[in-house]
Design a protein around this motif. Sequence first.
Motif, PDB file in Angstrom:
ATOM      1  N   LEU A 109       0.845  -1.178   0.000  1.00 61.87           N
ATOM      2  CA  LEU A 109       0.000   0.000   0.000  1.00 61.87           C
ATOM      3  C   LEU A 109       0.887   1.237   0.000  1.00 61.87           C
ATOM      4  CD1 LEU A 109      -2.495  -1.254   2.696  1.00 61.87           C
ATOM      5  CD2 LEU A 109      -2.813  -1.334   0.237  1.00 61.87           C
ATOM      6  N   ALA A 110       0.958   1.855  -1.127  1.00 58.33           N
ATOM      7  CA  ALA A 110       1.909   2.940  -1.318  1.00 58.33           C
ATOM      8  C   ALA A 110       1.494   4.238  -0.633  1.00 58.33           C
ATOM      9  CB  ALA A 110       2.107   3.189  -2.807  1.00 58.33           C
ATOM     10  N   GLN A 111       0.207   4.466  -0.449  1.00 61.89           N
ATOM     11  CA  GLN A 111      -0.274   5.731   0.101  1.00 61.89           C
ATOM     12  C   GLN A 111      -0.584   5.621   1.587  1.00 61.89           C
ATOM     13  OE1 GLN A 111      -0.318   8.463  -1.713  1.00 61.89           O
ATOM     14  NE2 GLN A 111       0.238   7.409  -3.601  1.00 61.89           N
ATOM     15  N   LYS A 112      -0.208   6.625   2.321  1.00 66.96           N
ATOM     16  CA  LYS A 112      -0.529   6.681   3.747  1.00 66.96           C
ATOM     17  C   LYS A 112      -2.028   6.510   3.964  1.00 66.96           C
ATOM     18  CE  LYS A 112      -0.757  10.020   7.523  1.00 66.96           C
ATOM     19  NZ  LYS A 112      -0.287  11.282   8.067  1.00 66.96           N
ATOM     20  N   GLU A 113      -2.813   7.098   3.114  1.00 66.52           N
ATOM     21  CA  GLU A 113      -4.272   7.064   3.240  1.00 66.52           C
ATOM     22  C   GLU A 113      -4.834   5.654   3.126  1.00 66.52           C
ATOM     23  OE1 GLU A 113      -2.529   9.216   1.357  1.00 66.52           O
ATOM     24  OE2 GLU A 113      -2.885  11.000   2.585  1.00 66.52           O
ATOM     25  N   SER A 114      -4.026   4.727   2.662  1.00 64.78           N
ATOM     26  CA  SER A 114      -4.465   3.335   2.512  1.00 64.78           C
ATOM     27  C   SER A 114      -3.991   2.440   3.656  1.00 64.78           C
ATOM     28  CB  SER A 114      -3.920   2.759   1.194  1.00 64.78           C
ATOM     29  OG  SER A 114      -4.363   3.519   0.102  1.00 64.78           O
ATOM     30  N   ARG A 115      -3.250   3.019   4.622  1.00 66.69           N
ATOM     31  CA  ARG A 115      -2.676   2.201   5.684  1.00 66.69           C
ATOM     32  C   ARG A 115      -3.181   2.631   7.052  1.00 66.69           C
ATOM     33  NH1 ARG A 115       2.115   3.003   2.641  1.00 66.69           N
ATOM     34  NH2 ARG A 115       2.614   4.751   3.987  1.00 66.69           N
ATOM     35  N   ALA A 116      -3.555   1.633   7.844  1.00 61.93           N
ATOM     36  CA  ALA A 116      -3.889   1.841   9.254  1.00 61.93           C
ATOM     37  C   ALA A 116      -3.201   0.731  10.036  1.00 61.93           C
ATOM     38  CB  ALA A 116      -5.398   1.792   9.458  1.00 61.93           C
ATOM     39  N   ILE A 117      -3.071   0.935  11.312  1.00 63.60           N
ATOM     40  CA  ILE A 117      -2.437  -0.068  12.158  1.00 63.60           C
ATOM     41  C   ILE A 117      -3.236  -0.198  13.447  1.00 63.60           C
ATOM     42  CG2 ILE A 117      -0.845   1.596  13.205  1.00 63.60           C
ATOM     43  CD1 ILE A 117       1.265  -0.658  13.240  1.00 63.60           C
ATOM     44  N   THR A 118      -3.345  -1.416  13.938  1.00 61.59           N
ATOM     45  CA  THR A 118      -4.029  -1.658  15.203  1.00 61.59           C
ATOM     46  C   THR A 118      -3.415  -2.873  15.878  1.00 61.59           C
ATOM     47  OG1 THR A 118      -6.193  -1.858  16.269  1.00 61.59           O
ATOM     48  CG2 THR A 118      -5.845  -3.141  14.256  1.00 61.59           C
ATOM     49  N   GLY A 119      -3.711  -3.042  17.133  1.00 54.15           N
ATOM     50  CA  GLY A 119      -3.188  -4.181  17.860  1.00 54.15           C
ATOM     51  C   GLY A 119      -3.987  -4.432  19.120  1.00 54.15           C
ATOM     52  N   LEU A 120      -3.794  -5.606  19.684  1.00 54.38           N
ATOM     53  CA  LEU A 120      -4.481  -6.031  20.892  1.00 54.38           C
ATOM     54  C   LEU A 120      -3.476  -6.128  22.042  1.00 54.38           C
ATOM     55  CD1 LEU A 120      -6.976  -7.257  22.346  1.00 54.38           C
ATOM     56  CD2 LEU A 120      -6.224  -9.487  21.512  1.00 54.38           C
ATOM     57  N   HIS A 147       6.147   7.316  13.641  1.00 58.72           N
ATOM     58  CA  HIS A 147       6.182   7.428  12.174  1.00 58.72           C
ATOM     59  C   HIS A 147       4.847   7.969  11.659  1.00 58.72           C
ATOM     60  CE1 HIS A 147       9.915   5.140  12.298  1.00 58.72           C
ATOM     61  NE2 HIS A 147       9.314   4.306  13.114  1.00 58.72           N
ATOM     62  N   PRO A 148       4.555   9.225  11.936  1.00 59.32           N
ATOM     63  CA  PRO A 148       3.239   9.782  11.599  1.00 59.32           C
ATOM     64  C   PRO A 148       2.942   9.846  10.101  1.00 59.32           C
ATOM     65  CG  PRO A 148       4.720  11.510  12.372  1.00 59.32           C
ATOM     66  CD  PRO A 148       5.410  10.206  12.589  1.00 59.32           C
ATOM     67  N   THR A 149       3.944   9.732   9.277  1.00 62.63           N
ATOM     68  CA  THR A 149       3.694   9.790   7.832  1.00 62.63           C
ATOM     69  C   THR A 149       3.343   8.426   7.239  1.00 62.63           C
ATOM     70  OG1 THR A 149       6.037   9.506   7.331  1.00 62.63           O
ATOM     71  CG2 THR A 149       5.224  11.769   7.546  1.00 62.63           C
ATOM     72  N   LEU A 150       3.388   7.361   8.041  1.00 63.17           N
ATOM     73  CA  LEU A 150       3.121   6.021   7.511  1.00 63.17           C
ATOM     74  C   LEU A 150       1.662   5.596   7.556  1.00 63.17           C
ATOM     75  CD1 LEU A 150       6.122   3.915   8.877  1.00 63.17           C
ATOM     76  CD2 LEU A 150       5.787   4.822   6.578  1.00 63.17           C
ATOM     77  N   PHE A 151       0.894   6.097   8.548  1.00 62.42           N
ATOM     78  CA  PHE A 151      -0.456   5.586   8.775  1.00 62.42           C
ATOM     79  C   PHE A 151      -1.479   6.707   8.839  1.00 62.42           C
ATOM     80  CE2 PHE A 151       2.621   2.814  10.902  1.00 62.42           C
ATOM     81  CZ  PHE A 151       2.384   1.622  10.221  1.00 62.42           C
ATOM     82  N   ILE A 152      -2.645   6.442   8.278  1.00 64.21           N
ATOM     83  CA  ILE A 152      -3.749   7.393   8.357  1.00 64.21           C
ATOM     84  C   ILE A 152      -4.448   7.288   9.717  1.00 64.21           C
ATOM     85  CG2 ILE A 152      -5.490   5.867   7.321  1.00 64.21           C
ATOM     86  CD1 ILE A 152      -5.179   9.642   6.695  1.00 64.21           C
TER      87      ILE A 152
END
Length: 113
Positions: A1-12, A26-31
């Motif tokens: 996923l090349a665009q930041k707008e297409s990436r999110a991250i989560t965890g448990l 890394h604020p530029t990596l995830f929306i």
Amino acid sequence: LAQKESRAITGLSMGGHGAITLAAKHPTLFIAAGSMSGVMNIDTDLQFAFTEGVRDYVTAKIDYLKTQIGNPEGDDVPNKKYYDPRKWMREGELTFNKRLEHSFADLNNINTL
């Protein structure tokens, strides 16, 4: 996923802590970033950090804290400079501040104002 707008991250749990920390560093990596039951308990970490400083001081100076006068340097040497609460409280403050700076770094919040 090349665009930041297409990436999110989560965890448990611990993964949630990692997700938030990674996104903050890394604020530029995830929306968006999410944490489900994540461990971000800075208050508890800071309380323990303060205690570490006091504990380590007491452990290192135990022979100076048993009496008001008399220590490994001599039977008539005063110990006030060791048992003065300002001294061991300061040691707690130093380890507290170090842990607080670590938390700021985890959250990418250094020199942001």
